[in-house]
Write a protein that holds these residues in place. Structure first.
Motif, PDB file in Angstrom:
ATOM      1  N   TYR A  71       0.887  -1.211  -0.022  1.00 15.59           N
ATOM      2  CA  TYR A  71      -0.122  -0.016  -0.121  1.00 15.59           C
ATOM      3  C   TYR A  71       0.760   1.227   0.108  1.00 15.59           C
ATOM      4  O   TYR A  71       0.335   2.533  -0.751  1.00 15.59           O
ATOM      5  N   SER A  72       2.055   1.255   0.778  1.00 16.57           N
ATOM      6  CA  SER A  72       2.867   2.368   0.817  1.00 16.57           C
ATOM      7  C   SER A  72       3.408   2.725  -0.626  1.00 16.57           C
ATOM      8  O   SER A  72       3.818   3.731  -0.740  1.00 16.57           O
ATOM      9  N   GLY A  73       3.572   1.725  -1.766  1.00 20.54           N
ATOM     10  CA  GLY A  73       4.093   2.045  -2.795  1.00 20.54           C
ATOM     11  C   GLY A  73       3.052   2.953  -3.587  1.00 20.54           C
ATOM     12  O   GLY A  73       3.694   3.634  -4.727  1.00 20.54           O
ATOM     13  N   THR A  74       1.804   2.959  -3.255  1.00 14.36           N
ATOM     14  CA  THR A  74       1.038   4.140  -3.978  1.00 14.36           C
ATOM     15  C   THR A  74       0.563   5.102  -3.232  1.00 14.36           C
ATOM     16  O   THR A  74       0.288   6.279  -3.667  1.00 14.36           O
ATOM     17  N   ALA A  75       0.311   4.800  -1.983  1.00 13.84           N
ATOM     18  CA  ALA A  75      -0.380   6.047  -0.919  1.00 13.84           C
ATOM     19  C   ALA A  75       0.413   5.961   0.228  1.00 13.84           C
ATOM     20  O   ALA A  75       0.022   5.275   1.367  1.00 13.84           O
ATOM     21  N   PRO A  76       1.835   6.557   0.516  1.00 15.99           N
ATOM     22  CA  PRO A  76       2.303   6.273   1.764  1.00 15.99           C
ATOM     23  C   PRO A  76       1.690   6.908   3.038  1.00 15.99           C
ATOM     24  O   PRO A  76       1.524   6.434   3.987  1.00 15.99           O
ATOM     25  N   GLY A  77       1.132   8.099   2.683  1.00 17.00           N
ATOM     26  CA  GLY A  77       0.302   8.697   3.816  1.00 17.00           C
ATOM     27  C   GLY A  77      -0.987   7.971   4.211  1.00 17.00           C
ATOM     28  O   GLY A  77      -1.388   7.895   5.466  1.00 17.00           O
ATOM     29  N   GLY A  78      -1.504   7.558   3.157  1.00 15.70           N
ATOM     30  CA  GLY A  78      -2.717   6.642   3.311  1.00 15.70           C
ATOM     31  C   GLY A  78      -2.525   5.365   4.331  1.00 15.70           C
ATOM     32  O   GLY A  78      -2.899   4.733   4.947  1.00 15.70           O
ATOM     33  N   ALA A  79      -1.492   4.813   3.725  1.00 16.54           N
ATOM     34  CA  ALA A  79      -0.919   3.558   4.519  1.00 16.54           C
ATOM     35  C   ALA A  79      -0.671   3.855   6.046  1.00 16.54           C
ATOM     36  O   ALA A  79      -0.811   3.032   6.813  1.00 16.54           O
ATOM     37  N   ASN A  80      -0.088   4.901   6.241  1.00 16.42           N
ATOM     38  CA  ASN A  80       0.109   5.409   7.732  1.00 16.42           C
ATOM     39  C   ASN A  80      -0.937   5.488   8.444  1.00 16.42           C
ATOM     40  O   ASN A  80      -1.109   4.807   9.608  1.00 16.42           O
ATOM     41  N   ARG A  81      -2.071   6.220   7.780  1.00 13.38           N
ATOM     42  CA  ARG A  81      -3.341   6.287   8.501  1.00 13.38           C
ATOM     43  C   ARG A  81      -4.033   4.919   8.755  1.00 13.38           C
ATOM     44  O   ARG A  81      -4.630   4.588  10.099  1.00 13.38           O
ATOM     45  N   THR A  82      -3.753   4.156   7.719  1.00 10.38           N
ATOM     46  CA  THR A  82      -4.735   2.802   7.851  1.00 10.38           C
ATOM     47  C   THR A  82      -4.284   1.776   8.731  1.00 10.38           C
ATOM     48  O   THR A  82      -4.674   1.187   9.334  1.00 10.38           O
ATOM     49  N   ALA A  83      -2.614   1.878   8.744  1.00 11.01           N
ATOM     50  CA  ALA A  83      -1.899   1.056   9.737  1.00 11.01           C
ATOM     51  C   ALA A  83      -2.467   1.424  11.111  1.00 11.01           C
ATOM     52  O   ALA A  83      -2.374   0.539  11.961  1.00 11.01           O
ATOM     53  N   ALA A  84      -2.544   2.697  11.479  1.00 15.08           N
ATOM     54  CA  ALA A  84      -3.007   2.935  12.744  1.00 15.08           C
ATOM     55  C   ALA A  84      -4.209   2.461  13.118  1.00 15.08           C
ATOM     56  O   ALA A  84      -4.571   1.878  14.228  1.00 15.08           O
ATOM     57  N   THR A  85      -5.286   2.373  12.111  1.00 14.83           N
ATOM     58  CA  THR A  85      -6.754   1.720  12.332  1.00 14.83           C
ATOM     59  C   THR A  85      -6.500   0.239  12.781  1.00 14.83           C
ATOM     60  O   THR A  85      -7.000  -0.261  13.607  1.00 14.83           O
ATOM     61  N   LEU A  86      -5.610  -0.371  11.664  1.00 17.75           N
ATOM     62  CA  LEU A  86      -5.429  -1.884  11.948  1.00 17.75           C
ATOM     63  C   LEU A  86      -4.746  -2.105  13.176  1.00 17.75           C
ATOM     64  O   LEU A  86      -5.045  -2.903  14.041  1.00 17.75           O
ATOM     65  N   ARG A  87      -3.791  -1.386  13.736  1.00 16.70           N
ATOM     66  CA  ARG A  87      -3.100  -1.654  15.009  1.00 16.70           C
ATOM     67  C   ARG A  87      -4.108  -1.232  15.970  1.00 16.70           C
ATOM     68  O   ARG A  87      -3.959  -2.168  17.072  1.00 16.70           O
ATOM     69  N   GLN A  88      -5.105  -0.417  16.129  1.00 17.44           N
ATOM     70  CA  GLN A  88      -6.144  -0.308  17.143  1.00 17.44           C
ATOM     71  C   GLN A  88      -6.844  -1.618  17.103  1.00 17.44           C
ATOM     72  O   GLN A  88      -7.339  -1.967  18.079  1.00 17.44           O
ATOM     73  N   ILE A  89      -7.543  -2.162  15.975  1.00 12.62           N
ATOM     74  CA  ILE A  89      -8.212  -3.074  15.790  1.00 12.62           C
ATOM     75  C   ILE A  89      -7.689  -4.403  16.454  1.00 12.62           C
ATOM     76  O   ILE A  89      -8.302  -5.011  17.490  1.00 12.62           O
ATOM     77  N   LEU A  90      -6.336  -4.578  16.098  1.00 12.80           N
ATOM     78  CA  LEU A  90      -5.533  -5.734  16.589  1.00 12.80           C
ATOM     79  C   LEU A  90      -5.246  -5.907  18.205  1.00 12.80           C
ATOM     80  O   LEU A  90      -5.067  -6.713  18.832  1.00 12.80           O
ATOM     81  N   ALA A  91      -4.996  -4.443  18.595  1.00 15.31           N
ATOM     82  CA  ALA A  91      -4.832  -4.310  20.007  1.00 15.31           C
ATOM     83  C   ALA A  91      -6.004  -4.716  20.892  1.00 15.31           C
ATOM     84  O   ALA A  91      -5.946  -5.211  21.940  1.00 15.31           O
ATOM     85  N   HIS A  92      -7.334  -4.319  20.276  1.00 12.77           N
ATOM     86  CA  HIS A  92      -8.448  -4.784  20.959  1.00 12.77           C
ATOM     87  C   HIS A  92      -8.816  -6.556  20.980  1.00 12.77           C
ATOM     88  O   HIS A  92      -9.128  -7.079  21.756  1.00 12.77           O
ATOM     89  N   ALA A  93      -8.146  -6.939  20.047  1.00 14.25           N
ATOM     90  CA  ALA A  93      -8.007  -8.371  19.779  1.00 14.25           C
ATOM     91  C   ALA A  93      -7.299  -9.057  20.746  1.00 14.25           C
ATOM     92  O   ALA A  93      -7.514 -10.164  21.229  1.00 14.25           O
ATOM     93  N   GLU A  94      -6.118  -8.383  21.007  1.00 19.22           N
ATOM     94  CA  GLU A  94      -5.204  -8.791  22.053  1.00 19.22           C
ATOM     95  C   GLU A  94      -5.846  -8.741  23.307  1.00 19.22           C
ATOM     96  O   GLU A  94      -5.537  -9.811  24.122  1.00 19.22           O
ATOM     97  N   ILE A  95      -6.613  -7.818  23.713  1.00 18.53           N
ATOM     98  CA  ILE A  95      -7.240  -7.636  24.950  1.00 18.53           C
ATOM     99  C   ILE A  95      -8.159  -8.792  25.240  1.00 18.53           C
ATOM    100  O   ILE A  95      -8.294  -9.449  26.235  1.00 18.53           O
ATOM    101  N   HIS A  96      -8.850  -9.326  23.985  1.00 20.58           N
ATOM    102  CA  HIS A  96      -9.838 -10.174  24.086  1.00 20.58           C
ATOM    103  C   HIS A  96      -9.147 -11.637  24.277  1.00 20.58           C
ATOM    104  O   HIS A  96      -9.954 -12.717  24.237  1.00 20.58           O
TER     105      HIS A  96
END
Length: 393
Positions: free
Chosen positions: A153-178
């Motif tokens: 994703y960074s190859g086409t939209a580095p800024g979008g990849a940064n923001r979307t990775a933050a969303t993924l990190r938040q989701i997986l952090a909640h999966a870790e809590i569970h």
């Protein structure tokens, strides 16, 4: 070669994730093992050799189950005392990414997000995260999978990849809590470097901007609303979305009471020119100050066509629309406004955020250096005239 050792709770905690999943079999209870995913997730498995065939069953997460309980369940399954198919005996399976997002995460996290963040999150899920990870069980999502997606994703939209990775990190952090993940595979992903902008308008450029804006509206009067949005961005330092979606109920006497900005609800103080721009907007049945010509129930579109035309004709093609906010902050600082005051004008929660916008022109830096040099020269001249020795390096 099969890995074997006497399993204990302490040993299982120390098992490290590798690029490929592997299983460590217990030397004390035959057929009992711990499967370690590349994501770091550990789960107990058992070999069920009844009915003449060997089947590998999952008992449950090694985080939620002790070794002694796993041994008891393993022996019960192998002896036929426990049905390995029932969910009550083995525990619920690890959910797919899409099921966890649509069920647990949406109910516990998504509804707490700001409306603007929800819009971005829905887009990120629909275009990136669900197509990539939707069909994968959470414990199959490892560092390798996350890095491969991020790099692609960074190859086409580095800024979008940064923001979307933050969303993924938040989701997986909640999966870790569970308890679905041992560690968060999206944690620590190095962000793509983003361009730092240090651009604001000179006096001449600002003059050309307003002259060309007036000409564009004179040529086509239907551009008036878009032109006034640009003018308000210039005179208020607001974000584009804050002005574009502005509602009449948010317009006060000399202020804007924004219900939803990037940092939450905030008050914007209007100067006289900004007040005049808002006052000349026609009042219609629409709740929006700048309604869409096609459907007044919605705000005017995000089209930047007029801005691109304007900056080309004004000779400022390297200036972004958001740079008008930089320009507002810079002018405030150059006119002696304290940073806490500028922070309130911009709606920043922390003054440290304001420092990114409070640029000072090279001319001001050069003038400051010259003033300091003169002052130091005066000190040196005074010391020589008084006969005192001066320090030399």
């Amino acid at each position: 070669m099969a890995r074997k050792m006497r399993l204990s709770d302490r040993v299982i905690v120390r098992l490290d994730a590798e690029s490929k999943e592997y299983t460590v079999w217990d030397t004390r209870t035959a057929g009992l093992g711990v499967r370690v995913r590349s994501s770091g997730h550990r789960s107990f498995v058992v070999l069920d050799n009844r009915n003449g065939s060997v089947k590998r069953r999952t008992l449950g997460s090694a985080t939620c189950m002790k070794v002694d309980e796993a041994r008891s369940r393993c022996l019960a399954i192998q002896s036929g005392a426990m049905d390995p198919v029932t969910e009550t005996s083995l525990g619920p399976p690890v959910p797919l990414f899409r099921d966890f997002v649509s069920d647990v995460w949406r109910s516990e996290c998504f509804d707490r997000l700001k409306p603007s963040t929800r819009r971005f999150t829905n887009s990120a899920l629909a275009t990136q995260l669900l197509p990539t990870f939707g069909d994968m069980p959470l414990d199959r999502i490892g560092r390798k999978e996350v890095t491969a997606w991020f790099d692609r994703y960074s190859g086409t939209a580095p800024g979008g990849a940064n923001r979307t990775a933050a969303t993924l990190r938040q989701i997986l952090a909640h999966a870790e809590i569970h308890g679905h993940l041992e560690t968060n595979p999206a944690s620590g992903i190095r962000r793509n470097p983003e361009r730092r902008f240090n651009r604001f308008l000179s006096r001449d450029e600002a003059g050309r901007l307003h002259v060309e804006l007036d000409r564009l509206v004179a040529e086509r009067p239907e551009r008036a609303a878009q032109a006034d949005i640009i003018r308000l961005l210039y005179y208020t330092g607001c974000r584009c979305s804050e002005i574009r979606t502005l509602k009449w109920r948010e317009v006060g006497t000399g202020t804007l009471e924004l219900a939803d900005s990037k940092t939450g609800a905030r008050k914007v103080y209007l100067n006289s020119e900004a007040r005049r721009i808002i006052e000349r907007q026609p009042r219609t049945e629409s709740e929006h100050v700048f309604p869409s010509p096609g459907d007044p129930a919605f705000p005017v579109s995000r089209s930047t066509r007029l801005w691109f035309t304007l900056r080309r004709r004004a000779g400022i093609e390297d200036v972004r629309l958001h740079d008008l906010r930089h320009n507002f902050a810079s002018q405030a600082v150059l006119n002696g406004m304290p940073l806490p005051t500028v922070a309130r004008l911009l709606g920043h929660r922390k003054v440290s955020m304001t420092l990114r916008y409070a640029h000072v022109s090279d001319r001001e830096v050069e003038a400051a250096a010259e003033r300091i040099g003169r002052a130091m020269l005066d000190i040196s001249d005074g010391a020589e005239q008084s006969g005192r020795p001066t320090c030399s390096a």
